[in-house]
Design an enzyme around this catalytic site. Structure first.
Site, PDB file in Angstrom:
ATOM      1  N   ASP A  93      41.514  37.339  33.889  1.00 30.29           N
ATOM      2  CA  ASP A  93      40.806  37.179  32.613  1.00 30.29           C
ATOM      3  C   ASP A  93      41.769  37.249  31.429  1.00 30.29           C
ATOM      4  OD1 ASP A  93      38.257  36.980  33.785  1.00 30.29           O
ATOM      5  OD2 ASP A  93      38.136  39.157  33.971  1.00 30.29           O
TER       6      ASP A  93
ATOM      7  N   LYS B 143      25.542  36.364  34.549  1.00 31.77           N
ATOM      8  CA  LYS B 143      26.578  35.343  34.716  1.00 31.77           C
ATOM      9  C   LYS B 143      25.959  34.008  35.130  1.00 31.77           C
ATOM     10  CE  LYS B 143      31.160  34.938  36.881  1.00 31.77           C
ATOM     11  NZ  LYS B 143      32.126  35.629  37.771  1.00 31.77           N
TER      12      LYS B 143
ATOM     13  N   LYS C 105      26.452  31.006  32.295  1.00 28.27           N
ATOM     14  CA  LYS C 105      27.436  29.975  32.628  1.00 28.27           C
ATOM     15  C   LYS C 105      26.804  28.725  33.232  1.00 28.27           C
ATOM     16  CE  LYS C 105      31.094  33.347  32.706  1.00 28.27           C
ATOM     17  NZ  LYS C 105      32.389  33.770  33.219  1.00 28.27           N
TER      18      LYS C 105
ATOM     19  N   LYS D 126      64.597  39.885  32.758  1.00 31.72           N
ATOM     20  CA  LYS D 126      63.895  41.078  33.229  1.00 31.72           C
ATOM     21  C   LYS D 126      63.852  42.137  32.132  1.00 31.72           C
ATOM     22  CE  LYS D 126      64.165  44.819  36.598  1.00 31.72           C
ATOM     23  NZ  LYS D 126      64.957  45.414  37.708  1.00 31.72           N
TER      24      LYS D 126
ATOM     25  N   ASN E  73      45.614  40.356  41.108  1.00 33.35           N
ATOM     26  CA  ASN E  73      44.527  41.165  41.655  1.00 33.35           C
ATOM     27  C   ASN E  73      44.594  41.154  43.178  1.00 33.35           C
ATOM     28  OD1 ASN E  73      42.901  38.799  42.631  1.00 33.35           O
ATOM     29  ND2 ASN E  73      42.822  38.372  40.435  1.00 33.35           N
TER      30      ASN E  73
ATOM     31  N   PHE F  53      31.034  33.025  41.822  1.00 31.62           N
ATOM     32  CA  PHE F  53      31.118  34.305  42.521  1.00 31.62           C
ATOM     33  C   PHE F  53      31.209  35.414  41.481  1.00 31.62           C
ATOM     34  CE2 PHE F  53      31.499  32.300  46.484  1.00 31.62           C
ATOM     35  CZ  PHE F  53      31.593  33.253  47.497  1.00 31.62           C
TER      36      PHE F  53
END
Length: 402
Positions: free
Chosen positions: A279, A337, A341, A289, A209, A323
């Site tokens: 995730d 969240k 959590k 490859k 990301n 975060f």
């Protein structure tokens, strides 16, 4: 608390410059290493020679007066300073700082320094109350600058009211008190995750990301400055932290980050999970490859371990902060969240907002604690955001202890 400290005294142009002479003398007598940086207008009130004699150091005025060809003077001075004081601070220099204007050596140096900056204003009572000046001071306060409020009394302009530069003894006392109480995290072990993770597909490809780790690193450096013992578990990023006292553990995959975080978690007092962890990961990886063919390539994915969820389930004494990088229903998802959590607080940001996305140097966040008290931190540098987040975390930790 100022003995042995490198103190940069910025003197801007106002009649109160004469008090800066006494401030220089008293700081030097206390054992501080003082270097004075004057604006051109300040020299109209007091000669630079006076400050040179009192500080026993050269006085800086002109950005282009480069005495040492091996150094850029204003950057060298900015890096040298551990504490910066602006006294007197005119409405002009306050306005420059609040708006990022750097048109002389003082403003340029102050924008470049990472030292704690104390601002002691001095001006006419009506100037001090002017909405523009008030707004500029509020902005600087949000960014982490410290103000030493002027006293009230007879002013040089003939008015009576607030705007008189505070006495040198009081300025030093305020700074020493603040410095003494400036390590609220001393003795605390802080664990922070930062950056992205990479999930391998084959020897040349991976899924990842846009996270740069800048926010996590800013939080780590701010924590270290507050006296904490800091460990950072960092995903693959080229960013380097400037504080060499921070322990850094480099990982690549979500699984590696899971293992590293859990290794340090039991001994930690405060845990901030700022990393952007993948995730999902490819269910199958390839040792060679993958060659392109005429067909579409389908990669089956599987869930990675939810690190934050596992920490929320296992936490005992730890203060746990998560975060949430969102693009829609930001507060709704962030609140969900927080509760799901078992977090003590969550930092939520809309990464689609200008100035708040990945890899930038600024951020815009909302801090939400378990009481659902909401604090909005507007656009600012990630360093300033980090410092303000720590103020909120420390506040909430004290509330829980009380």
């Amino acid at each position: 608390m100022v003995r042995g400290k490198n103190i940069l005294l910025g003197v801007s142009g106002g009649i109160a410059v004469y008090k800066a002479c006494a401030l220089t003398s008293k700081l030097t007598q206390k054992g501080a290493n003082v270097r004075v940086l004057m604006t051109e207008n300040a020299t109209k009130f007091v000669s630079p020679l006076t400050f040179q004699a009192l500080s026993r150091n050269p006085v800086y005025i002109d950005t282009f007066d480069e005495k040492d060809p091996e150094k850029i003077a204003h950057i060298d001075l900015a890096d040298w300073a551990e504490i910066a004081i602006i006294a007197p601070a005119t409405a002009n220099i306050i306005g420059k700082l609040a708006n990022g204007i750097a048109d002389d050596m003082l403003s340029t140096t102050l924008l470049a320094t990472r030292a704690e900056v104390y601002i002691a204003p001095a001006m006419n009572v009506h100037m001090y109350a002017n909405p523009a000046v008030v707004e500029n001071m509020q902005q600087l306060n949000e960014w982490g600058y410290h103000f030493i409020e002027p006293g009230a009394g007879y002013l040089a302009c003939g008015y009576v009211g607030k705007g008189r530069l505070e006495e040198p003894e009081t300025i030093i006392e305020v700074i020493e008190d603040h410095q003494q109480n400036d390590e609220p995290l001393k003795g605390k072990r802080v664990l922070i995750s930062a950056g992205p993770t990479r999930e391998v597909i084959d020897p040349v490809r991976f899924l990842s990301n846009r996270s740069s780790g800048k926010m996590g690193f800013a939080l780590a450096e701010a924590a270290a400055e507050l006296g904490a013992e800091v460990t950072v578990v960092a995903g693959p990023t080229g960013n380097q932290m400037k504080n060499g006292g921070i322990k850094r553990v480099d990982v690549v995959s979500a699984e590696e980050m899971y293992q590293a975080i859990h290794r340090f978690f039991p001994e930690s007092d405060i845990v901030i999970k700022a990393a952007a962890v993948s995730d999902y990961r490819p269910k199958q990886t390839f040792k060679e490859k993958v060659k392109k063919s005429g067909d579409d390539l389908i990669i089956e994915m599987e869930r990675t371990k939810d690190i934050l969820q596992s920490l929320g389930e296992e936490k005992q004494h730890q203060f746990l902060v998560g975060f949430a990088a969102e693009t829609e229903k930001v507060l709704e998802y962030g609140k969900g969240k927080l509760e799901k959590k078992n977090l003590d607080a969550i930092v939520i940001n809309n990464v689609s907002s200008e100035g708040a996305g990945f890899a930038g140097d600024t951020n815009i966040v909302t801090y939400l604690n378990r009481k659902l008290e909401e604090e909005n931190l507007p656009l600012a540098s990630k360093k300033a955001i980090a410092e303000n987040l720590w103020k909120l975390i420390i506040r909430d930790m004290k509330d829980e202890l009380d």
